[in-house]
Design an enzyme around this catalytic site. Structure first.
Site, PDB file in Angstrom:
ATOM      1  N   LYS A 142      -9.755 -16.041  -4.622  1.00  0.00           N
ATOM      2  CA  LYS A 142     -10.349 -14.676  -4.773  1.00  0.00           C
ATOM      3  C   LYS A 142     -11.402 -14.588  -5.627  1.00  0.00           C
ATOM      4  O   LYS A 142     -11.207 -15.348  -6.742  1.00  0.00           O
ATOM      5  CB  LYS A 142      -9.556 -13.542  -4.384  1.00  0.00           C
ATOM      6  CG  LYS A 142      -8.743 -13.164  -6.128  1.00  0.00           C
ATOM      7  CD  LYS A 142      -7.797 -12.074  -5.994  1.00  0.00           C
ATOM      8  CE  LYS A 142      -8.810 -10.805  -6.708  1.00  0.00           C
ATOM      9  NZ  LYS A 142      -8.497 -10.632  -8.204  1.00  0.00           N
ATOM     10  N   HIS A 172      -2.819 -14.530  -4.639  1.00  0.00           N
ATOM     11  CA  HIS A 172      -1.492 -15.111  -5.353  1.00  0.00           C
ATOM     12  C   HIS A 172      -0.247 -14.151  -5.065  1.00  0.00           C
ATOM     13  O   HIS A 172       0.726 -14.751  -5.207  1.00  0.00           O
ATOM     14  CB  HIS A 172      -1.690 -15.458  -6.821  1.00  0.00           C
ATOM     15  CG  HIS A 172      -1.773 -14.448  -7.811  1.00  0.00           C
ATOM     16  ND1 HIS A 172      -2.756 -13.566  -7.961  1.00  0.00           N
ATOM     17  CD2 HIS A 172      -0.722 -14.081  -8.367  1.00  0.00           C
ATOM     18  CE1 HIS A 172      -2.658 -12.621  -8.775  1.00  0.00           C
ATOM     19  NE2 HIS A 172      -1.328 -13.041  -9.382  1.00  0.00           N
ATOM     20  N   LYS A 176       4.316 -14.721  -4.556  1.00  0.00           N
ATOM     21  CA  LYS A 176       5.517 -14.306  -5.370  1.00  0.00           C
ATOM     22  C   LYS A 176       6.798 -14.367  -4.559  1.00  0.00           C
ATOM     23  O   LYS A 176       6.654 -13.894  -3.448  1.00  0.00           O
ATOM     24  CB  LYS A 176       5.135 -12.860  -5.941  1.00  0.00           C
ATOM     25  CG  LYS A 176       3.997 -13.020  -6.872  1.00  0.00           C
ATOM     26  CD  LYS A 176       3.679 -11.665  -7.471  1.00  0.00           C
ATOM     27  CE  LYS A 176       2.453 -11.618  -8.433  1.00  0.00           C
ATOM     28  NZ  LYS A 176       2.384 -12.160  -9.930  1.00  0.00           N
ATOM     29  N   GLU A 210      -0.269  -2.624 -14.865  1.00  0.00           N
ATOM     30  CA  GLU A 210      -0.193  -3.348 -16.014  1.00  0.00           C
ATOM     31  C   GLU A 210      -0.528  -2.952 -17.402  1.00  0.00           C
ATOM     32  O   GLU A 210      -1.296  -1.938 -17.423  1.00  0.00           O
ATOM     33  CB  GLU A 210      -1.781  -4.422 -15.390  1.00  0.00           C
ATOM     34  CG  GLU A 210      -1.709  -5.239 -14.203  1.00  0.00           C
ATOM     35  CD  GLU A 210      -2.804  -6.220 -14.333  1.00  0.00           C
ATOM     36  OE1 GLU A 210      -2.722  -7.289 -14.601  1.00  0.00           O
ATOM     37  OE2 GLU A 210      -3.863  -5.701 -13.697  1.00  0.00           O
ATOM     38  N   ASP A 229     -10.791  -5.705  -7.290  1.00  0.00           N
ATOM     39  CA  ASP A 229      -9.965  -6.624  -8.095  1.00  0.00           C
ATOM     40  C   ASP A 229      -8.479  -6.629  -7.719  1.00  0.00           C
ATOM     41  O   ASP A 229      -8.093  -7.649  -7.600  1.00  0.00           O
ATOM     42  CB  ASP A 229     -10.076  -6.149  -9.576  1.00  0.00           C
ATOM     43  CG  ASP A 229      -9.462  -7.230 -10.503  1.00  0.00           C
ATOM     44  OD1 ASP A 229      -9.612  -8.405 -10.235  1.00  0.00           O
ATOM     45  OD2 ASP A 229      -8.430  -6.697 -11.317  1.00  0.00           O
ATOM     46  N   HIS A 234      -4.466  -7.708  -3.294  1.00  0.00           N
ATOM     47  CA  HIS A 234      -3.202  -7.704  -3.561  1.00  0.00           C
ATOM     48  C   HIS A 234      -2.347  -6.590  -2.770  1.00  0.00           C
ATOM     49  O   HIS A 234      -1.337  -6.698  -2.026  1.00  0.00           O
ATOM     50  CB  HIS A 234      -2.814  -7.730  -5.044  1.00  0.00           C
ATOM     51  CG  HIS A 234      -3.756  -8.871  -5.914  1.00  0.00           C
ATOM     52  ND1 HIS A 234      -3.715 -10.086  -5.224  1.00  0.00           N
ATOM     53  CD2 HIS A 234      -4.161  -8.814  -6.933  1.00  0.00           C
ATOM     54  CE1 HIS A 234      -4.202 -11.031  -6.029  1.00  0.00           C
ATOM     55  NE2 HIS A 234      -4.551 -10.133  -7.158  1.00  0.00           N
ATOM     56  N   LYS A 318      -4.826  -0.762 -15.117  1.00  0.00           N
ATOM     57  CA  LYS A 318      -4.574  -1.702 -16.388  1.00  0.00           C
ATOM     58  C   LYS A 318      -4.227  -0.488 -17.618  1.00  0.00           C
ATOM     59  O   LYS A 318      -4.689   0.650 -17.473  1.00  0.00           O
ATOM     60  CB  LYS A 318      -5.846  -2.235 -16.747  1.00  0.00           C
ATOM     61  CG  LYS A 318      -6.215  -3.240 -15.755  1.00  0.00           C
ATOM     62  CD  LYS A 318      -7.016  -4.619 -16.348  1.00  0.00           C
ATOM     63  CE  LYS A 318      -7.302  -5.426 -15.150  1.00  0.00           C
ATOM     64  NZ  LYS A 318      -6.287  -6.520 -14.857  1.00  0.00           N
TER      65      LYS A 318
HETATM   66  C1  BG6 Z   1      -5.628 -10.888 -10.230  1.00  0.00           C
HETATM   67  C2  BG6 Z   1      -6.698  -9.762 -10.979  1.00  0.00           C
HETATM   68  O1  BG6 Z   1      -5.952 -11.222  -9.244  1.00  0.00           O
HETATM   69  O2  BG6 Z   1      -4.285 -10.354 -10.464  1.00  0.00           O
HETATM   70  C3  BG6 Z   1      -6.245  -9.525 -12.325  1.00  0.00           C
HETATM   71  O3  BG6 Z   1      -8.001 -10.120 -11.054  1.00  0.00           O
HETATM   72  C4  BG6 Z   1      -4.755  -9.248 -12.506  1.00  0.00           C
HETATM   73  O4  BG6 Z   1      -7.211  -8.513 -12.962  1.00  0.00           O
HETATM   74  C5  BG6 Z   1      -3.946 -10.208 -11.853  1.00  0.00           C
HETATM   75  O5  BG6 Z   1      -4.515  -8.905 -14.013  1.00  0.00           O
HETATM   76  C6  BG6 Z   1      -2.506  -9.440 -11.824  1.00  0.00           C
HETATM   77  O6  BG6 Z   1      -1.548 -10.645 -11.413  1.00  0.00           O
HETATM   78  P1  BG6 Z   1      -0.178 -10.590 -11.806  1.00  0.00           P
HETATM   79  O7  BG6 Z   1       0.397 -11.843 -11.055  1.00  0.00           O
HETATM   80  O8  BG6 Z   1      -0.143 -10.843 -13.342  1.00  0.00           O
HETATM   81  O9  BG6 Z   1       0.575  -9.335 -11.433  1.00  0.00           O
END
Ligand code: BG6
Length: 444
Positions: A142, A172, A176, A210, A229, A234, A318
Site C-alpha cells: 500500500k 498488513h 494479523k 496509536e 493512510d 486497514h 496518532k
Molecule cells: C501503516 C500506516 O499502514 O500502518 C502507519 O502507514 C501506521 O501510519 C501503521 O502507523 C500501523 O500499523 P500497526 O501494525 O502498527 O498497527
C-alpha cells in the site's frame, strides 16, 4: 505445504520496509531449507557480500538472532537511479535460476515508494519478467493509488504486466493473527453468528489508536492524511470481515466476493469528524499551515438485510493516549429494564476483539453481586492469546508464506480497492481545518 523452489526478488531491497519487515519475515518463512534464493534490487553501492553484511545487521536490529547461513542466499543487483530499467536484473535472474535450478518460479515484491510502482511495473512488462514456465507472483505494498482514478490507472498498469490471479495487494492488517481469527470466531461459533445482526447489535465500533506521531514520514503523511493512510485500507478491511456474510467456501475468491458486497452496500459516509494533534505543524517537514488530519471518526451504514440501521463507527488517529486496536460489537440493551444497575445506565453486552497489543476476545455482561439485594456488577468472560498460545509471528510472515503458497485470501482484490476508494474519496481531505487535540488525549 513445502515451499517450492523459487527466486524472490525484492525491488527496494535496501529500503526501510525490506530492512524492518521483509528480511526478518523471509528469514523465518524460508528458514527450513526451502529451495529459494533472494535477489535484492536497489540503487545503493553494494555487492553480494556487502549486502549480506548489511542484511545481517538489519536482522539483528530486528531481533532475529539465529539465522545460520541464511544470509548466504541473498544476492544483490544494483540498478541506476534514473529510468528504473530492469534489464540488468533480467539477466541476473536468468543466471541465478540456472545456477540454483529454480524452475522459473518468481516472486516480485514492490517494496518501493508509490511513485516508483508504475515505472517498475512497466519495466517488468518490458523485460517479460513474469513470462516464464514456472509460476510468477507480484506483491504490491500500500498505498494502492491516492484516489479512485489513480488506483484505476495503477490497476491498468498492473494488469498489463500480470493477471489478477498473480497479484497480491498487501494490507498488513489482514495478516494479523486476531484479524484472521475474526473469520474463525464468526464461522466456527454459531452462538455468536446467531446474534451477529441488526436484531441484536446496536452498533459496531472499530478503533485503531496509536501513540506515535508522524515520525520520519512527514512528507508522505502530510500528503496522505489519516483517511488514505489508515481508513481506506486497514479499517475498511476489518469492517468488511466483521460485516460480511459467510462465504460459500473458505477460499480466496469466495471470501473476497463477500467482502466486496459489504463495501458495495456502503452507499456513503454518514458522518465524519477530523482532528489534528497539537504540535503536528511543528514536526519537521510539515508545513505551518497544514490541514492534514491525524485523527478521524466516521460513521457508515451497511445497507443490507443483516445490518440495516446499525451504525459502524471507525476511529483512528496518532498521538492518542494508548496503542490499541479493537473491534467492539455493542449489543442492544434488554428490551425491558427489570434490573436497574446502581448509579449507571443499563448497558447491553459488549464483545471486544482486541487486535493488538494483548490480543484477546472478551464478552462483558452483568452478574448479581452476592447478598440479599439484587445488585448488578459488570464483569467479563475472556480469552487471552498470551494465556493459551506461545508468541506468534508477525503479519508479514503470514502474508509472505501465503504469497509463496499462492493463497490470495488475505490480499486485497482490485474490486475491493476500487469500492473502498469510491466510499472514501469524497472525504479524503477535510473542507474545514480539523479540530486540534492535545497529544495523549482522545479528541472529543
Ligand atoms: C501503516 C500506516 O499502514 O500502518 C502507519 O502507514 C501506521 O501510519 C501503521 O502507523 C500501523 O500499523 P500497526 O501494525 O502498527 O498497527
Amino acid at each position: 505445504m513445502p515451499i517450492p523452489a523459487h527466486l524472490f526478488v525484492i525491488l527496494g531491497g535496501t529500503g526501510d520496509l525490506a530492512a524492518r519487515k521483509l528480511l526478518p519475515a523471509l528469514s523465518h518463512v524460508l528458514s527450513d531449507g526451502a529451495p529459494c534464493e533472494v535477489l535484492a534490487v536497489g540503487t545503493k553501492q553494494f555487492d553480494d557480500d556487502s549486502y549480506r553484511s548489511w542484511a545481517a545487521e538489519q536482522l539483528e536490529a530486528a531481533g532475529v538472532t539465529e539465522t545460520g547461513d541464511w544470509c548466504g542466499r541473498l544476492h544483490y543487483q544494483r540498478i541506476e537511479r534514473n529510468g528504473f530499467d530492469l534489464g540488468a536484473v533480467a539477466s541476473r535472474i536468468e543466471d541465478l535460476e540456472t545456477e540454483f535450478d529454480l524452475a522459473g518460479n518468481r516472486c516480485f515484491y514492490l517494496a518501493l515508494p508509490p511513485q516508483l510502482f508504475e515505472p517498475a511495473l512497466r519495466s517488468i512488462g518490458e523485460h517479460r519478467l513474469l513470462e516464464t514456465d514456472g509460476w510468477h507472483r507480484l506483491v504490491i505494498e500500500k498505498p494502492f493509488g491516492t484516489d479512485a482514478a489513480t488506483a484505476a490507472h495503477l490497476d491498468e498498469v498492473v494488469h498489463a504486466a500480470a493477471d489478477e490471479s498473480d497479484v497480491f495487494r498487501i494490507d498488513h492488517y489482514l495478516g494479523k493473527e486476531t484479524v484472521r481469527n475474526l473469520l474463525a470466531f464468526r464461522f466456527a461459533n454459531p452462538i455468536f453468528e446467531a446474534s451477529w445482526n441488526r436484531d441484536r447489535v446496536e452498533e459496531v465500533v472499530i478503533t485503531v489508536a496509536e501513540t506515535v506521531g508522524v515520525g520520519s514520514r512527514a512528507r508522505y503523511y502530510d500528503r496522505a492524511g489519516v483517511v488514505r493512510d489508515m481508513v481506506q485500507n486497514h479499517l475498511t478491511q476489518v469492517l468488511s470481515l466483521v460485516a460480511m456474510e459467510p462465504p460459500v467456501e473458505l477460499v480466496a475468491d469466495a471470501i473476497r466476493d463477500e467482502k466486496v458486497k459489504v463495501l458495495r452496500a456502503i452507499r456513503r459516509v454518514d458522518r465524519i469528524e477530523y482532528g489534528q494533534y497539537d504540535g503536528y505543524r511543528d514536526e519537521e517537514g510539515i508545513p505551518d499551515d497544514s490541514t492534514t488530519p491525524t485523527w478521524v471518526e466516521a460513521e457508515v451504514h451497511v445497507d443490507c438485510w443483516r445490518w440495516q440501521g446499525v451504525p459502524f463507527i471507525l476511529r483512528t488517529g496518532k498521538m492518542l493516549p494508548e496503542r490499541k486496536s479493537k473491534v467492539e460489537i455493542r449489543y442492544r440493551k434488554p428490551p425491558v429494564t427489570l434490573l436497574e444497575p446502581e448509579g449507571r445506565e443499563p448497558r447491553g453486552n459488549v464483545l471486544t476483539v482486541t487486535l493488538q497489543p494483548d490480543e484477546a476476545f472478551d464478552l462483558s455482561f452483568e452478574v448479581k453481586e452476592p447478598g440479599e439485594a439484587m445488585r448488578l456488577r459488570r464483569t467479563k468472560m475472556g480469552f487471552d492469546y498470551a494465556d493459551e498460545f506461545p508468541p506468534f509471528g508477525d503479519a508479514y510472515e503470514t502474508l509472505l508464506a501465503d504469497v509463496l503458497s499462492g493463497d490470495q485470501t488475505l490480499f486485497v482484490r482490485a474490486d475491493e480497492v476500487a469500492e473502498s476508494w469510491r466510499i472514501w474519496e469524497p472525504l479524503l481531505d477535510p473542507t474545514d481545518p480539523p479540530t486540534e487535540y492535545e497529544p495523549g488525549t482522545w479528541p472529543s
